[in-house]
Design a protein around this motif. Structure first.
Motif, mmCIF file in Angstrom:
data_model
loop_
_atom_site.group_PDB
_atom_site.id
_atom_site.type_symbol
_atom_site.label_atom_id
_atom_site.label_comp_id
_atom_site.label_asym_id
_atom_site.label_seq_id
_atom_site.Cartn_x
_atom_site.Cartn_y
_atom_site.Cartn_z
ATOM 1 N N LYS A 281 42.409 40.868 41.623
ATOM 2 C CA LYS A 281 42.281 41.649 42.847
ATOM 3 C C LYS A 281 40.857 41.487 43.397
ATOM 4 N N GLY A 282 40.733 41.626 44.706
ATOM 5 C CA GLY A 282 39.429 41.479 45.349
ATOM 6 C C GLY A 282 39.017 40.033 45.548
ATOM 7 N N GLN A 283 39.989 39.097 45.473
ATOM 8 C CA GLN A 283 39.665 37.670 45.628
ATOM 9 C C GLN A 283 40.555 37.031 46.692
ATOM 10 N N PHE B 47 39.470 45.810 55.545
ATOM 11 C CA PHE B 47 40.814 46.043 55.028
ATOM 12 C C PHE B 47 41.464 44.682 54.802
ATOM 13 N N GLY B 48 42.592 44.673 54.101
ATOM 14 C CA GLY B 48 43.357 43.444 53.908
ATOM 15 C C GLY B 48 43.053 42.668 52.644
ATOM 16 N N CYS B 49 42.051 43.083 51.879
ATOM 17 C CA CYS B 49 41.718 42.386 50.645
ATOM 18 C C CYS B 49 42.723 42.760 49.558
ATOM 19 N N PRO B 50 43.200 41.816 48.742
ATOM 20 C CA PRO B 50 44.143 42.148 47.667
ATOM 21 C C PRO B 50 43.581 43.246 46.760
ATOM 22 N N ASN B 51 44.349 44.292 46.580
ATOM 23 C CA ASN B 51 43.886 45.415 45.755
ATOM 24 C C ASN B 51 44.563 45.455 44.389
ATOM 25 N N TRP C 77 47.382 39.106 42.039
ATOM 26 C CA TRP C 77 48.432 38.505 42.864
ATOM 27 C C TRP C 77 48.633 37.029 42.499
ATOM 28 N N ARG C 78 49.813 36.496 42.868
ATOM 29 C CA ARG C 78 50.152 35.103 42.578
ATOM 30 C C ARG C 78 49.700 34.205 43.715
ATOM 31 N N SER C 79 49.265 33.023 43.373
ATOM 32 C CA SER C 79 48.711 32.105 44.382
ATOM 33 C C SER C 79 49.709 31.779 45.488
ATOM 34 N N HIS C 80 50.986 31.645 45.156
ATOM 35 C CA HIS C 80 51.972 31.264 46.168
ATOM 36 C C HIS C 80 52.346 32.441 47.092
ATOM 37 N N GLU C 81 51.776 33.612 46.830
ATOM 38 C CA GLU C 81 52.006 34.770 47.696
ATOM 39 C C GLU C 81 50.804 35.030 48.600
ATOM 40 N N PHE C 82 50.061 33.992 48.914
ATOM 41 C CA PHE C 82 48.870 34.132 49.763
ATOM 42 C C PHE C 82 49.210 34.721 51.132
ATOM 43 N N TYR C 83 50.445 34.466 51.617
ATOM 44 C CA TYR C 83 50.853 34.929 52.953
ATOM 45 C C TYR C 83 50.878 36.455 53.066
ATOM 46 N N LYS C 84 50.890 37.138 51.917
ATOM 47 C CA LYS C 84 50.880 38.599 51.945
ATOM 48 C C LYS C 84 49.504 39.172 52.284
#
Length: 244
Positions: free
Chosen positions: A58-60, A79-83, A86-93
């Motif tokens: 998270k945070g990357q 806002f919008g930073c992964p909290n 997460w998986r690399s292929h879910e970057f679109y989230k």
């Protein structure tokens, strides 16, 4: 790698872009399509990653440099930073990780990145975070919505209070009218009874007066007869005296 102006914003768009680019899947079945900004934040590139689509902390945010994945810390993003991991292929989230200011070469959600830059899709890709939706606009929009809701709530409360007072007043007026009607009815009944008593009293008085008149007439008649008889007696006595 191919330069693009916009990255997929949902899974459907990702699958379509992956099909066009003919990307495969890793040994765990994860789609290997990726769309990331370069390390200099000057462009976006889509490509098929040749490797495992692993987990990220998270945070990357992810980037691409020389065909290798790079990591950028985004904990300071507005806002919008992964909290969460997460998986690399879910970057679109996490579109904030693809929203770049290509002129100033920075992430647009980074507080140190200028927020007054206006460009087009060829120089400033927004990818789910519209240019007009800068932090100030977001804050003002939220505040405006809250103010509108507050005004609406106050208006509803005032209307309900007014309606309640109006109903209470109408109910009070109805009770007063009902009381007035009952009072008038009672007064009318009392007046009728009083009139009846007065009529009875007048009848009694009239009867008494008639009795008194008749009594006086009898008395006068008796007095007249007695006077007449007395006169006759006096005359007889007087005649007898003269005869002697």
């Amino acid at each position: 790698m191919r330069k693009v102006n916009i990255c997929p914003r949902n899974l459907r768009e990702l699958k379509r872009a992956s099909t066009l680019l003919e990307c495969g899947s890793d040994e765990y079945g994860n789609n290997q399509y990726m769309c990331l900004p370069d390390a200099e934040k000057t462009s976006l590139f889509e490509f098929c990653f040749d490797g495992l689509m692993g987990m990220k902390e998270k945070g990357q945010c992810l980037g691409i440099s020389g065909g290798n994945l790079t990591i950028h810390n985004c904990e300071d993003f507005l806002f919008g930073c992964p909290n969460e991991p997460w998986r690399s292929h879910e970057f679109y989230k996490y579109p904030a990780c693809q929203a770049i200011n290509v002129r100033d070469q920075c992430y647009r959600l980074d507080p140190s990145c200028p927020a007054d830059y206006n460009g087009n899709n060829e120089t400033n890709c927004n990818f789910g975070v519209p240019e007009s939706q800068d932090p100030n606009v977001v804050i003002y929009s939220v505040l405006g919505a809250m103010i509108i809701l507050l005004i609406l709530l106050v208006t509803i409360i005032v209307f309900l209070l007014w309606k309640t007072n109006r109903l209470k007043k109408d109910y009070t007026n109805q009770e007063e009218k009902q009381d007035s009607k009952e009072l008038m009815k009672m007064e009318q009944n009392g007046s009728l009874e009083s009139n009846g008593e007065d009529a009875d009293a007048m009848i009694v008085n009239e009867t008494q007066r008639s009795e008194i008149i008749r009594s006086r007439k009898r008395h006068d008649t008796e007095t007249s007869v007695e006077s007449f008889l007395q006169e006759d007696d006096d005359e007889l006595v007087s005649s007898a005296s003269k005869a002697r």
